[in-house]
Design a protein around this motif. Structure first.
Motif, mmCIF file in Angstrom:
data_model
loop_
_atom_site.group_PDB
_atom_site.id
_atom_site.type_symbol
_atom_site.label_atom_id
_atom_site.label_comp_id
_atom_site.label_asym_id
_atom_site.label_seq_id
_atom_site.Cartn_x
_atom_site.Cartn_y
_atom_site.Cartn_z
ATOM 1 N N VAL A 264 0.825 -1.204 0.000
ATOM 2 C CA VAL A 264 0.000 0.000 0.000
ATOM 3 C C VAL A 264 0.868 1.267 0.000
ATOM 4 C CG1 VAL A 264 -1.561 1.326 1.463
ATOM 5 C CG2 VAL A 264 -2.018 -1.077 1.026
ATOM 6 N N ILE A 320 -2.418 4.111 8.193
ATOM 7 C CA ILE A 320 -2.442 3.030 7.213
ATOM 8 C C ILE A 320 -2.189 1.694 7.916
ATOM 9 C CG2 ILE A 320 -1.251 2.087 5.180
ATOM 10 C CD1 ILE A 320 -2.499 4.511 4.236
ATOM 11 N N LEU A 323 -5.270 0.425 9.635
ATOM 12 C CA LEU A 323 -6.256 -0.021 8.654
ATOM 13 C C LEU A 323 -5.880 -1.404 8.122
ATOM 14 C CD1 LEU A 323 -8.700 1.519 7.664
ATOM 15 C CD2 LEU A 323 -7.372 2.272 5.688
ATOM 16 N N PHE A 327 -7.794 -5.005 8.538
ATOM 17 C CA PHE A 327 -8.169 -5.714 7.311
ATOM 18 C C PHE A 327 -7.650 -7.154 7.344
ATOM 19 C CE2 PHE A 327 -6.883 -6.581 2.730
ATOM 20 C CZ PHE A 327 -8.160 -6.808 2.263
ATOM 21 N N PHE A 428 7.537 10.770 1.119
ATOM 22 C CA PHE A 428 6.154 11.214 1.272
ATOM 23 C C PHE A 428 5.720 11.276 2.735
ATOM 24 C CE2 PHE A 428 1.670 10.016 1.821
ATOM 25 C CZ PHE A 428 1.081 11.138 1.257
ATOM 26 N N PHE B 258 -11.673 -1.998 1.479
ATOM 27 C CA PHE B 258 -10.369 -1.672 2.056
ATOM 28 C C PHE B 258 -9.700 -0.558 1.256
ATOM 29 C CE2 PHE B 258 -5.724 -2.886 2.025
ATOM 30 C CZ PHE B 258 -5.437 -2.372 3.260
ATOM 31 N N ASP B 261 -11.284 2.722 1.968
ATOM 32 C CA ASP B 261 -10.830 3.228 3.268
ATOM 33 C C ASP B 261 -9.439 3.845 3.157
ATOM 34 O OD1 ASP B 261 -13.138 2.383 4.431
ATOM 35 O OD2 ASP B 261 -12.301 0.547 5.297
ATOM 36 N N LEU B 262 -8.576 3.143 2.426
ATOM 37 C CA LEU B 262 -7.213 3.647 2.234
ATOM 38 C C LEU B 262 -7.233 4.993 1.535
ATOM 39 C CD1 LEU B 262 -5.268 0.553 0.872
ATOM 40 C CD2 LEU B 262 -4.867 1.692 3.041
ATOM 41 N N ILE B 265 -7.914 7.970 3.735
ATOM 42 C CA ILE B 265 -6.857 8.578 4.555
ATOM 43 C C ILE B 265 -5.592 8.903 3.769
ATOM 44 C CG2 ILE B 265 -7.654 7.707 6.789
ATOM 45 C CD1 ILE B 265 -5.522 5.612 6.672
ATOM 46 N N ARG B 266 -5.416 8.277 2.612
ATOM 47 C CA ARG B 266 -4.233 8.605 1.815
ATOM 48 C C ARG B 266 -4.545 8.358 0.338
ATOM 49 N NH1 ARG B 266 1.684 6.083 3.010
ATOM 50 N NH2 ARG B 266 1.520 7.356 4.866
#
Lengths: 480, 351
Positions: A264, A320, A323, A327, A428, B258, B261-262, B265-266
């Motif tokens: 991600v 992240i 999250l 998940f 970033f 998912f 949701d990601l 926030i980003r």
């Protein structure tokens, strides 16, 4: 197989006669397995008392599917009795350590101990194989089997955590007690405030750490940066005290989360570096003997064996990472083999050259211990031996991503600019965007990180030069 | 406009981040920059143009079919491609290609939309139907096999139907409306199921170059949100929006949620996932099955018969489980009604 059956026999449960005979005959045929079986006997010996008391429940519903004598553990999806469960978990650890050659007799091993279930089990299991090695030493006539040393390190993050100092004191006491109450050989416990990597003066170190964290706006970036600092702290302890390996308790569940979150964050290229059993890109190589054990298994072991763990210090993850972890938990509930599958996917990616232990030099070969080296089945592209590393997170950077680095290096003036050679993910989520705050950020970083960056930039520059030399008009240093 | 002026307007006045002249109309989902409508269209289209040029998706003079479902992605794709073709002189012959699965109340409605697009953009339309190609509509298939595994049939049939339609149109390439969210989702799903071969393939912008008709995804880096909420909404493109009535796809939904949701926030997480997917170190020696042709219909296949022919054979012989990988599962009602048929399964077919 031989060991498991023998272990069950010792526990008082009998296998089929045929099966037993088969096991015995294989034992006679090969000379070595006797050593192997011993280790599991040691491991299960402590659990004898627990399992033998549950014999009344035999033939009832819910028997262990392996030994078919003792009752399976209640709850969870586990259908093994405690003895068999423990033996299989320890077996997984033992197989990893021996086949991947993670710990050798001459090693001095530092265990990163946070007090959580994973590192608690790592401590316990490493302790058990050390004990066994010690027993072999005592039994041998010529005393020629060296026993590896074990130490534990706890990184004190009280300066930046929300836990009250009283609770924290209590936690530290518990940690001391856990390590000191392990049977000999004695293990040294190193407790180091995380600020130590910034400055020798504790107050100054804490201040710099706080200020540095303050410059990072992204929650995920802050958490990840802290993780990198933790590694630097551990490395510092390890190298200051002459340790040769750093053992982390990273388990399959944790690795599965890392696989997803690295994906991600756009770190697909460097991902295989982080999930191997060995990671030797650090001064002290890092090993992950619990990589194939699930978090719930480790928790279960701590629970049933009464190993004290400290949940207090293990706060929920944020941004992240938070999250991703919820998940992955959700997926695991839907399918209990999801986490191992994720780890296996990532395992199929090509690892890096540093994902194996450095070759042992000849001087150590004269040692009399007989060890079977099973060579790692290792596929990494041999041609590309040197890598560029991110100056913040130390992850390898893909060659094509260096295009941007080149342009930054082209007009390098200040020290801060060397952080152009950090991966796009760190750029970033960790590095400040403004050039002015960048310099401030740079000035706060721990010395070891800066040193690594300098070292990196020198060799990086040489390689960059090599790649673009045909385009360079003059030979002087200008521009690079 | 000189620089001093630009700077003065960056303040609380809140002007478009790009042109600095108009009032911003939206927060661009990809970057969260506040920009005006006109600038949004400009960057949206320019980005797709860049993707097409940088990846050499098309060559001048090529005939291109656009897979058109009538949904948002393909409607916007048809619009953008015809627009860019005109503006940048790609020199392409564009066609719309639709598949009629035969789903009453879903596909018949969306096909109406495609027909309107045909007129709006002046692109010739070709519709291929499951009924014509296979003799079965999805309605009939679902009636026979129930709601389990029906997506397997539809997916396999659609893939082939698109290729057959493309062959009828004699096009060189097929462009599909897969967007960045779709690709990110596929990458995650392939990680979750350990499919390393698909993981290495699913990020390529052009696929099937060794097959009869290559496919490409001009929307590979385009966010779904930008396609729906802003584009189709502002431009009021005529598109059809309903879920397929036969697809309660919970597993894909997990990953989709998912990703949403990601993104919240980003926003750049979607592009980061794609970047990861492109950069995964997958050894090229990962073996792909050797490609041959189906003995029955001549379509590309790694087996004796192609998947569509296997499934079709199952349908025609009343053995709908033929060719569906794993059949174990909780005994649902549909499954129990099928048992009598399943027991008839014989071993005469060897694949």
């Amino acid at each position: 197989m031989a060991c498991a059956a023998a272990a069950c026999h010792e526990n008082g449960c009998c296998k089929d006669e045929d099966d037993e005979g088969l096991v015995l005959s294989t034992k006679k045929r090969t000379a070595e397995p006797t050593i192997k079986t011993n280790s599991v006997l040691v491991a299960t010996a402590s659990s004898n008392t627990i399992t033998s008391s549950t014999e009344d429940s035999e033939h009832r519903h819910g028997l262990c599917v392996k030994c078919k004598v003792d009752a399976a553990l209640a709850g969870d999806e586990c259908n093994l009795c405690f003895g068999c469960f423990r033996a299989s978990l320890f077996g997984k650890f033992k197989v990893t350590v021996t086949t991947k050659d993670l710990i050798s007799p001459t090693d001095n091993v530092l265990i990163a101990f946070s007090g959580g279930p994973s590192s608690r089990v790592a401590l316990q299991f490493v302790h058990e194989i050390q004990q066994k090695a010690q027993r072999n030493l005592d039994a041998s006539r010529d005393k020629s089997y060296p026993v590896f040393g074990v130490g534990a390190a706890f990184i004190d993050e009280s300066a930046i955590s929300s836990i009250s100092s009283h609770e924290f004191e209590q936690a530290i006491q518990d940690i001391r007690l856990i390590v000191s109450s392990l049977a000999p050989p004695a293990k040294e416990l190193h407790i180091a405030p995380i600020g130590n990597i910034f400055s020798l003066d504790p107050n100054d170190g804490t201040e710099r750490l706080k200020e540095l964290l303050h410059t990072i706006n992204d929650v995920t970036g802050k958490e990840d940066f802290l993780q990198h600092l933790r590694m630097i702290s551990l490395q510092k302890i390890a190298s200051d005290h002459g340790y040769t390996k750093l053992v982390l308790g990273s388990c399959a569940s944790r690795i599965a989360c890392h696989v997803i979150s690295a994906t991600v964050k756009g770190q697909g290229y460097s991902l295989p570096a982080d999930i191997q059993y060995v990671d030797a890109r650090w001064e002290v190589p890092v090993v992950l003997p619990l990589r194939d054990c699930l978090a719930q298994e480790l928790k279960m072991l701590c629970h049933h064996e009464g190993l004290k763990t400290l949940e207090l210090l293990d706060g929920p993850r944020s941004g992240i990472n938070g999250l991703v972890s919820s998940f992955v938990t959700l997926l695991q509930e839907e399918n209990p083999s999801r986490q191992p599958t994720i780890v296996r996917t990532a395992e199929k990616l090509t690892p890096f050259n540093f994902n194996r232990l450095p070759e042992i030099d000849d001087s150590s070969n004269h040692l009399p211990f007989r060890r079977r080296h099973k060579k790692l089945n290792f596929k990494s592209d041999e041609s590309n031996t040197s890598e560029f590393f991110c100056q913040i997170c130390n992850s390898p950077i893909k060659n094509s991503d260096l295009e941007s680095l080149r342009s930054i290096l082209g007009h390098s003036e200040t020290g801060a600019n060397i952080f152009g050679s950090s991966c796009s993910s760190c750029q970033f989520q960790i590095l400040p965007k403004e050039p002015s705050s960048m310099e401030h950020f740079y000035s706060l970083l721990p010395k070891s990180m800066v040193a690594r960056a300098r070292e990196g930039i020198c060799c990086n520059q040489d390689r960059l030069r090599e790649q673009i030399k045909d385009c360079l008009l003059s030979d002087d240093e200008e521009g690079i | 406009m000189d620089e001093a002026e630009v700077k003065s307007k960056k303040g609380p006045g809140r002007l478009c981040y790009i042109c600095n002249q108009k009032k911003p109309a939206l927060k661009r989902p990809k970057t969260l920059e506040q920009i005006c409508k006109e600038c949004f269209y400009a960057v949206f289209e320019e980005e797709i143009h860049r993707v097409i040029v940088d990846n050499q998706l098309f060559k001048p003079g090529e005939r291109i079919a656009i897979g058109a479902s009538g949904g948002k992605d393909s409607t916007v794709l048809a619009y953008v491609l015809s627009e860019l073709n005109r503006r940048h002189n790609y020199g392409l012959d564009l066609f719309l290609l639709s598949v009629d699965e035969g789903i009453t109340g879903y596909r018949d409605d969306s096909l109406e939309t495609v027909k309107r697009n045909e007129i709006q953009y002046g692109l010739p339309l070709k519709v291929v139907s499951y009924k014509d190609l296979y003799g079965w509509t999805m309605d009939e298939i679902v009636k026979m096999i129930g709601l389990k595994n029906n997506c397997t049939f539809c997916g396999v049939f659609r893939r082939q139907a698109l290729d057959r339609g493309a062959a009828l149109l004699k096009v060189d390439k097929l462009a599909t409306g897969h967007n960045a969210d779709d690709i990110a989702e596929t990458i995650l799903l392939n990680i979750l199921r350990g499919d390393i071969a698909r993981l290495s393939r699913c990020t390529s912008i052009t696929t099937g170059e060794d097959g009869p008709i290559p496919r490409c995804k001009p929307f590979k880096y385009t966010y779904e949100k930008e396609i729906i909420f802003t584009y189709a909404y502002f431009k009021r493109l005529d598109y059809f929006s309903t879920e397929c009535i036969y697809s309660p796809n919970a597993y894909r939904g997990f990953a989709r949620e998912f990703i949403k949701d990601l993104e919240r926030i980003r926003p750049r997480a979607i592009l980061d996932i794609i970047k990861s997917g492109e950069n995964f170190r997958i050894s090229t020696s990962t073996k792909m099955p050797e490609q041959g042709t189906c003995e029955r219909c001549g379509y590309i296949s790694s087996q004796k018969w192609c998947k569509a022919c296997v499934l079709l054979e199952g349908l025609n012989r009343g053995l709908p489980k033929l060719g569906i990988g794993r059949t174990r599962g909780p005994l649902g009602i549909e499954q129990r009604t099928q048992r009598s048929m399943q027991s008839k399964q014989c071993g005469t077919l060897d694949f």
